[in-house]
Design a protein around this motif. Structure first.
Motif, mmCIF file in Angstrom:
data_model
loop_
_atom_site.group_PDB
_atom_site.id
_atom_site.type_symbol
_atom_site.label_atom_id
_atom_site.label_comp_id
_atom_site.label_asym_id
_atom_site.label_seq_id
_atom_site.Cartn_x
_atom_site.Cartn_y
_atom_site.Cartn_z
ATOM 1 N N MET A 68 0.828 -1.145 -0.030
ATOM 2 C CA MET A 68 0.151 0.188 -0.049
ATOM 3 C C MET A 68 0.855 1.252 -0.114
ATOM 4 N N ALA A 69 0.597 2.118 -1.100
ATOM 5 C CA ALA A 69 1.333 3.221 -1.276
ATOM 6 C C ALA A 69 1.269 4.505 -0.093
ATOM 7 N N ARG A 70 0.086 4.432 0.415
ATOM 8 C CA ARG A 70 -0.166 5.332 1.496
ATOM 9 C C ARG A 70 -1.426 4.857 2.527
ATOM 10 N N HIS A 71 -1.297 5.409 3.567
ATOM 11 C CA HIS A 71 -2.329 5.296 4.512
ATOM 12 C C HIS A 71 -3.794 5.390 3.863
ATOM 13 N N PRO A 72 -4.765 4.557 4.208
ATOM 14 C CA PRO A 72 -6.181 4.635 3.605
ATOM 15 C C PRO A 72 -6.974 6.029 4.069
ATOM 16 N N PHE A 73 -6.435 6.417 5.494
ATOM 17 C CA PHE A 73 -7.367 7.355 5.800
ATOM 18 C C PHE A 73 -6.121 8.637 5.811
ATOM 19 N N PRO A 74 -6.182 9.897 5.169
ATOM 20 C CA PRO A 74 -5.424 10.999 5.235
ATOM 21 C C PRO A 74 -5.294 11.379 6.600
ATOM 22 N N MET A 75 -4.424 12.203 7.028
ATOM 23 C CA MET A 75 -4.434 12.854 8.253
ATOM 24 C C MET A 75 -5.589 13.567 8.547
ATOM 25 N N GLY A 76 -6.114 13.459 9.761
ATOM 26 C CA GLY A 76 -7.399 14.213 10.507
ATOM 27 C C GLY A 76 -8.745 13.461 9.522
ATOM 28 N N LYS A 77 -8.857 12.647 8.659
ATOM 29 C CA LYS A 77 -9.948 12.168 8.116
ATOM 30 C C LYS A 77 -10.308 10.765 8.464
ATOM 31 N N ALA A 78 -9.631 10.388 9.785
ATOM 32 C CA ALA A 78 -10.124 8.878 9.920
ATOM 33 C C ALA A 78 -11.476 8.585 10.408
ATOM 34 N N VAL A 79 -12.053 9.524 10.914
ATOM 35 C CA VAL A 79 -13.551 9.358 11.194
ATOM 36 C C VAL A 79 -14.363 9.262 10.178
ATOM 37 N N GLU A 80 -14.250 10.326 9.152
ATOM 38 C CA GLU A 80 -14.845 10.137 7.670
ATOM 39 C C GLU A 80 -14.577 8.787 6.986
ATOM 40 N N GLY A 81 -13.502 8.340 7.008
ATOM 41 C CA GLY A 81 -12.952 6.917 6.324
ATOM 42 C C GLY A 81 -13.583 5.893 7.050
ATOM 43 N N LEU A 82 -13.688 5.912 8.431
ATOM 44 C CA LEU A 82 -14.353 4.708 9.291
ATOM 45 C C LEU A 82 -15.962 4.788 8.897
ATOM 46 N N ALA A 83 -16.435 5.775 8.783
ATOM 47 C CA ALA A 83 -17.867 5.994 8.559
ATOM 48 C C ALA A 83 -18.295 5.418 7.210
ATOM 49 N N VAL A 84 -17.281 5.754 6.279
ATOM 50 C CA VAL A 84 -17.524 5.146 4.778
ATOM 51 C C VAL A 84 -17.336 3.526 4.907
ATOM 52 N N LEU A 85 -16.508 3.197 5.334
ATOM 53 C CA LEU A 85 -16.318 1.444 5.869
ATOM 54 C C LEU A 85 -17.521 0.819 6.373
ATOM 55 N N GLN A 86 -18.042 1.635 7.320
ATOM 56 C CA GLN A 86 -19.094 0.952 8.198
ATOM 57 C C GLN A 86 -20.203 0.929 7.192
ATOM 58 N N GLU A 87 -20.713 1.870 6.368
ATOM 59 C CA GLU A 87 -21.657 1.919 5.396
ATOM 60 C C GLU A 87 -21.490 0.896 4.356
ATOM 61 N N ASN A 88 -20.395 0.640 3.954
ATOM 62 C CA ASN A 88 -20.154 -0.487 2.903
ATOM 63 C C ASN A 88 -20.075 -1.793 3.583
ATOM 64 N N ALA A 89 -19.858 -1.952 4.923
ATOM 65 C CA ALA A 89 -20.012 -3.160 5.271
ATOM 66 C C ALA A 89 -21.581 -3.346 5.696
ATOM 67 N N GLN A 90 -22.093 -2.444 6.153
ATOM 68 C CA GLN A 90 -23.730 -2.853 6.207
ATOM 69 C C GLN A 90 -24.279 -3.148 4.992
ATOM 70 N N GLU A 91 -23.892 -2.678 3.898
ATOM 71 C CA GLU A 91 -24.500 -2.688 2.662
ATOM 72 C C GLU A 91 -24.121 -4.301 2.306
ATOM 73 N N LEU A 92 -22.822 -4.863 2.439
ATOM 74 C CA LEU A 92 -22.514 -6.127 2.405
ATOM 75 C C LEU A 92 -23.212 -7.230 2.896
ATOM 76 N N ILE A 93 -23.495 -6.925 4.288
ATOM 77 C CA ILE A 93 -24.177 -7.757 5.175
ATOM 78 C C ILE A 93 -25.644 -7.698 4.788
ATOM 79 N N ASP A 94 -26.126 -6.909 4.537
ATOM 80 C CA ASP A 94 -27.771 -6.815 3.964
ATOM 81 C C ASP A 94 -27.909 -7.542 2.772
ATOM 82 N N GLY A 95 -26.924 -7.548 1.875
ATOM 83 C CA GLY A 95 -26.842 -8.250 0.662
ATOM 84 C C GLY A 95 -26.848 -9.765 0.844
ATOM 85 N N LEU A 96 -25.800 -10.164 1.710
ATOM 86 C CA LEU A 96 -25.792 -11.525 2.090
ATOM 87 C C LEU A 96 -26.762 -12.250 2.548
ATOM 88 N N GLU A 97 -27.560 -11.525 3.645
ATOM 89 C CA GLU A 97 -28.590 -11.748 4.427
ATOM 90 C C GLU A 97 -29.631 -12.291 3.216
#
Length: 92
Positions: A1-30
């Motif tokens: 990985m060339a750089r950190h997936p969450f740029p400085m100061g954007k960790a909260v926003e990046g985590l929120a996007v990951l959580q949204e995507n995970a919930q969509e995946l789980i809903d589709g699997l169900e």
């Protein structure tokens, strides 16, 4: 990985996007696993949540779960016999 997936100061926003995507995946699997029926639905969740392969997930029995720990002790395989037909076998 060339750089950190969450740029400085954007960790909260990046985590929120990951959580949204995970919930969509789980809903589709169900939805999809329910359509497979009660016999195969648990195998889908074992593959997704435990990282089991298809044959390993199909070989899990209730006695393989002890004190909340899954022990993968067998797998199911399909083998073509001499007459050209496939047979299902459980391997240790």
């Amino acid at each position: 990985m060339a750089r950190h997936p969450f740029p400085m100061g954007k960790a909260v926003e990046g985590l929120a996007v990951l959580q949204e995507n995970a919930q969509e995946l789980i809903d589709g699997l169900e939805e999809r696993s329910t359509r497979l029926g009660p016999r195969l639905e648990p195998a889908v969740w074992l593959m997704v949540c435990c990282g089991l392969r298809i044959g390993e997930s199909l070989g899990v029995f209730p006695e393989d779960i002890v004190d909340g720990t899954l022990r993968c002790r067998r797998q199911v395989v399909r083998i073509k016999n001499s007459s050209g037909k496939y047979g299902t076998f459980t391997l240790p």
